[in-house]
Design a protein around this motif. Structure first.
Motif, PDB file in Angstrom:
ATOM      1  N   GLY A  22       0.785  -1.223   0.000  1.00  0.00           N
ATOM      2  CA  GLY A  22       0.000   0.000   0.000  1.00  0.00           C
ATOM      3  C   GLY A  22       0.818   1.274   0.000  1.00  0.00           C
ATOM      4  N   CYS A  23       2.132   1.208  -0.206  1.00  0.00           N
ATOM      5  CA  CYS A  23       2.968   2.416  -0.224  1.00  0.00           C
ATOM      6  C   CYS A  23       2.616   3.285  -1.426  1.00  0.00           C
ATOM      7  N   SER A  24       2.611   4.590  -1.203  1.00  0.00           N
ATOM      8  CA  SER A  24       2.279   5.531  -2.271  1.00  0.00           C
ATOM      9  C   SER A  24       3.355   5.537  -3.352  1.00  0.00           C
ATOM     10  N   THR A  25       2.922   5.687  -4.606  1.00  0.00           N
ATOM     11  CA  THR A  25       3.859   5.797  -5.728  1.00  0.00           C
ATOM     12  C   THR A  25       4.251   7.238  -6.006  1.00  0.00           C
ATOM     13  N   ASP A  26       3.690   8.184  -5.282  1.00  0.00           N
ATOM     14  CA  ASP A  26       3.982   9.608  -5.499  1.00  0.00           C
ATOM     15  C   ASP A  26       5.150  10.009  -4.594  1.00  0.00           C
ATOM     16  N   TYR A  27       6.340   9.605  -4.990  1.00  0.00           N
ATOM     17  CA  TYR A  27       7.506   9.756  -4.119  1.00  0.00           C
ATOM     18  C   TYR A  27       8.513  10.798  -4.602  1.00  0.00           C
ATOM     19  N   ARG A  28       8.337  11.348  -5.786  1.00  0.00           N
ATOM     20  CA  ARG A  28       9.415  12.080  -6.443  1.00  0.00           C
ATOM     21  C   ARG A  28       9.836  13.369  -5.735  1.00  0.00           C
ATOM     22  N   ASP A  29       8.943  13.987  -4.996  1.00  0.00           N
ATOM     23  CA  ASP A  29       9.306  15.214  -4.285  1.00  0.00           C
ATOM     24  C   ASP A  29       9.640  14.966  -2.814  1.00  0.00           C
ATOM     25  N   ASP A  30       9.687  13.702  -2.433  1.00  0.00           N
ATOM     26  CA  ASP A  30       9.942  13.355  -1.037  1.00  0.00           C
ATOM     27  C   ASP A  30      11.362  12.828  -0.844  1.00  0.00           C
ATOM     28  N   GLY A  31      11.771  12.744   0.389  1.00  0.00           N
ATOM     29  CA  GLY A  31      13.106  12.278   0.703  1.00  0.00           C
ATOM     30  C   GLY A  31      13.293  10.812   0.408  1.00  0.00           C
ATOM     31  N   PRO A  32      14.542  10.362   0.320  1.00  0.00           N
ATOM     32  CA  PRO A  32      14.810   8.942   0.034  1.00  0.00           C
ATOM     33  C   PRO A  32      14.299   8.039   1.146  1.00  0.00           C
ATOM     34  N   SER A 140      27.964   4.222  -3.216  1.00  0.00           N
ATOM     35  CA  SER A 140      26.605   4.400  -3.712  1.00  0.00           C
ATOM     36  C   SER A 140      25.615   4.291  -2.566  1.00  0.00           C
ATOM     37  N   LEU A 141      24.553   5.056  -2.662  1.00  0.00           N
ATOM     38  CA  LEU A 141      23.451   4.995  -1.717  1.00  0.00           C
ATOM     39  C   LEU A 141      22.253   4.364  -2.413  1.00  0.00           C
ATOM     40  N   VAL A 142      21.377   3.751  -1.649  1.00  0.00           N
ATOM     41  CA  VAL A 142      20.203   3.097  -2.219  1.00  0.00           C
ATOM     42  C   VAL A 142      18.944   3.798  -1.724  1.00  0.00           C
ATOM     43  N   ASP A 143      18.086   4.150  -2.679  1.00  0.00           N
ATOM     44  CA  ASP A 143      16.781   4.727  -2.359  1.00  0.00           C
ATOM     45  C   ASP A 143      15.720   3.710  -2.776  1.00  0.00           C
ATOM     46  N   TYR A 144      14.950   3.203  -1.806  1.00  0.00           N
ATOM     47  CA  TYR A 144      13.957   2.164  -2.096  1.00  0.00           C
ATOM     48  C   TYR A 144      12.563   2.731  -2.370  1.00  0.00           C
ATOM     49  N   ASN A 145      12.442   4.045  -2.527  1.00  0.00           N
ATOM     50  CA  ASN A 145      11.116   4.616  -2.809  1.00  0.00           C
ATOM     51  C   ASN A 145      10.512   4.035  -4.085  1.00  0.00           C
ATOM     52  N   ARG A 146      11.361   3.788  -5.092  1.00  0.00           N
ATOM     53  CA  ARG A 146      10.871   3.267  -6.371  1.00  0.00           C
ATOM     54  C   ARG A 146      10.653   1.764  -6.340  1.00  0.00           C
ATOM     55  N   SER A 147      11.260   1.092  -5.383  1.00  0.00           N
ATOM     56  CA  SER A 147      11.158  -0.361  -5.313  1.00  0.00           C
ATOM     57  C   SER A 147       9.707  -0.795  -5.110  1.00  0.00           C
ATOM     58  N   GLY A 148       9.216  -1.636  -6.022  1.00  0.00           N
ATOM     59  CA  GLY A 148       7.839  -2.111  -5.925  1.00  0.00           C
ATOM     60  C   GLY A 148       6.847  -1.349  -6.763  1.00  0.00           C
ATOM     61  N   ILE A 149       7.282  -0.260  -7.463  1.00  0.00           N
ATOM     62  CA  ILE A 149       6.374   0.451  -8.373  1.00  0.00           C
ATOM     63  C   ILE A 149       5.920  -0.526  -9.460  1.00  0.00           C
ATOM     64  N   VAL A 182      -2.753   5.280 -18.616  1.00  0.00           N
ATOM     65  CA  VAL A 182      -2.172   4.314 -17.694  1.00  0.00           C
ATOM     66  C   VAL A 182      -0.792   4.717 -17.197  1.00  0.00           C
ATOM     67  N   PHE A 183      -0.194   5.778 -17.793  1.00  0.00           N
ATOM     68  CA  PHE A 183       1.107   6.213 -17.295  1.00  0.00           C
ATOM     69  C   PHE A 183       1.273   7.694 -17.550  1.00  0.00           C
ATOM     70  N   ASP A 184       2.195   8.299 -16.833  1.00  0.00           N
ATOM     71  CA  ASP A 184       2.460   9.728 -16.935  1.00  0.00           C
ATOM     72  C   ASP A 184       3.830   9.920 -17.564  1.00  0.00           C
ATOM     73  N   GLY A 185       3.848  10.269 -18.849  1.00  0.00           N
ATOM     74  CA  GLY A 185       5.103  10.406 -19.573  1.00  0.00           C
ATOM     75  C   GLY A 185       5.965  11.553 -19.106  1.00  0.00           C
ATOM     76  N   GLU A 186       5.398  12.479 -18.312  1.00  0.00           N
ATOM     77  CA  GLU A 186       6.180  13.612 -17.819  1.00  0.00           C
ATOM     78  C   GLU A 186       7.060  13.214 -16.632  1.00  0.00           C
ATOM     79  N   ARG A 187       6.781  12.085 -16.009  1.00  0.00           N
ATOM     80  CA  ARG A 187       7.556  11.669 -14.833  1.00  0.00           C
ATOM     81  C   ARG A 187       8.890  11.066 -15.245  1.00  0.00           C
ATOM     82  N   GLU A 188       9.926  11.450 -14.530  1.00  0.00           N
ATOM     83  CA  GLU A 188      11.248  10.903 -14.799  1.00  0.00           C
ATOM     84  C   GLU A 188      11.241   9.396 -14.554  1.00  0.00           C
TER      85      GLU A 188
END
Length: 471
Positions: A22-32, A140-149, A182-188
């Protein structure tokens, strides 16, 4: 030597939550590491639960691509070392994907219609993201915000024969996905590509993690040239995985190419099979790009090229339909040829442009209150205001303030005579029958009159002045 290209496209689905938690996929403006939980971190005892919306989006794409949805599909664990995937395996679909056997229609390099076959689409989870830190001690540092998208992987047959065809395919696919919502092409990182390329008769090379449409064309162009040069020198092309270095425009060797058995797939014991084939018939598709293109030509009478351009982005197509009713041909010309170019120059989106203001500008052009040249000046002032976050001024107010209203050519006879007098060589060229000379003189007059006169009328006046001996 024939170039053979196939693509694997990874599309981030625009769901509100991740694929198995249930983690939010809107992570891009938030911290790692702020959008994580035991499930997407793969902690012991956590159990995945499939996101229903991701499956629905997958079915929507499958139907739009005219694919066959399998009666039963399932998830597998792909065992492979991902530094940015905490579980040390990826949940994906292997032997039984969501859907198979689809098609996308593009133009080949000769401008003819061509079918690119889609092998399969399947669901899988995105890994996390590595952040490389440079300095005296590289780490290297690991950011798991994207993990599971949720990712939808779309795999093509090797049906493309050039980097240009691959880019056209991606543009067409992106447009279909945007029409489906189904997707947002503007998102990195919303769309990433692995490209498989070979020269007929030699080994296949995979180029990984290309993150832009231009990047795909550049990477494949470099790789095709590299492989051809090897073959011309009598060397062999190694079957391997390479990375595209976008900043340098080259590919570099990463590792030998893995085979399916290297990943040691086995069914995920925590996820049951998916049986959704019976839901496809009830799915209502929106009007897709090809259908909308054909409707634009039939309904508005615009050219094929304009229809293709205008329907290449659903937001631009919606914008055109808002401004088109009074004069569809004029609206198509200004939207596709002029407005789009000005937006690209400013790196602006069509969403930032008030459609009502463009309708007002087109009304001034249609009434011949201003010339085309003056219209471009007005458009630029409006777009500059939008880009700066200022209110978009009414076109009529800009025309009045800047004195851009159309004037008759007779009002500029004195200017015409002055330009003729200061350009004797152009006058001689005109008298010698050189066609470009008249256009040059008219262009100089247009500069002096700030585009307020009609070029055709100025051409008549320039010709008359020269013929009367105005030098």
């Amino acid at each position: 030597m024939k170039t053979i290209v196939g693509l694997e496209i990874h599309v981030q689905l625009a769901t509100a939550t991740k694929l198995f938690c249930g983690c939010s996929t809107d992570y891009r403006d938030d911290g790692p590491n702020t959008h994580c939980c035991p499930i997407c971190l793969g902690l012991p005892g956590s159990l995945p639960r499939l996101n229903r919306k991701a499956v629905e989006y997958g079915l929507l794409v499958a139907k739009a691509l005219d694919m066959r949805v399998l009666e039963e599909s399932d998830f597998a664990r792909k065992n492979y070392f991902y530094p940015d995937l905490a579980k040390a395996y990826q949940i994906t679909q292997s032997d039984r994907p969501l859907a198979v056997e689809g098609t996308v229609e593009i133009e080949d390099d000769e401008g003819h219609e061509k079918i690119v076959r889609i092998t399969r689409v399947h669901l899988e989870e995105d890994p996390g993201r590595l952040v490389h830190v440079a300095g005296a001690s590289k780490y290297s540092l690991v950011d798991y915000n994207r993990s599971g998208i949720p990712l939808l992987e779309i795999v093509t047959e090797p049906d493309m024969r050039s980097p240009q065809e691959a880019r056209r395919f991606l543009n067409k696919l992106r447009t279909i996905l945007e029409y489906l919502g189904v997707f947002d092409g503007e998102r990195e990182g919303a769309l990433r590509v692995d490209a498989n390329i070979s020269i007929e008769g030699s080994a296949r090379v995979e180029v990984k993690n290309i993150s832009s449409y231009k990047g795909v064309e550049k990477a494949l162009t470099f790789e095709a040239t590299r492989q051809r040069n090897l073959l011309r020198r009598g060397q062999t092309v190694a079957r391997e995985t390479r990375h595209f270095m976008e900043g340098r425009g080259i590919t570099t060797s990463a590792r030998g190419k893995e085979e399916a058995h290297d990943y040691r797939y086995f069914p995920d014991p925590d996820l049951g099979p998916i049986r959704v084939a019976d839901r496809v018939a009830a799915i209502d598709l929106p009007e897709l790009p090809t259908a909308r293109k054909n409707r634009f030509m039939a309904q508005y009478g615009i050219s094929l090229n304009h229809a293709r351009t205008l329907t290449g982005d659903p937001r631009l197509a919606d914008f055109y339909e808002h401004v088109a009713p009074a004069d569809p041909i004029l609206a198509a010309t200004w939207a596709a040829d002029i407005l789009l170019g000005e937006l690209n120059y400013r790196n602006m989106s069509i969403a930032a442009v008030p459609a009502d203001r463009i309708r007002e500008l087109l009304a001034l052009l249609r009434a011949e209150t201003i010339t085309d040249a003056a219209g471009v000046q007005v458009l630029r002032e409006m777009l500059d205001a939008c880009a700066a976050g200022r209110p978009c001024e009414k076109p009529a107010d800009i025309v009045k303030r800047e004195g851009l209203a159309r004037a008759t050519g007779d009002d500029f006879v004195a200017i015409v005579q002055a330009v003729i007098a200061s350009n004797p060589q152009a006058v001689e060229d005109y008298r010698a029958g050189k066609k470009g000379a008249l256009n040059f003189i008219v262009g100089q007059v247009m500069k002096e009159t700030r585009g307020r006169a009609d070029p055709r009328e100025l051409g008549r006046i320039v010709s008359e002045c020269i013929e009367k001996g105005g030098v």
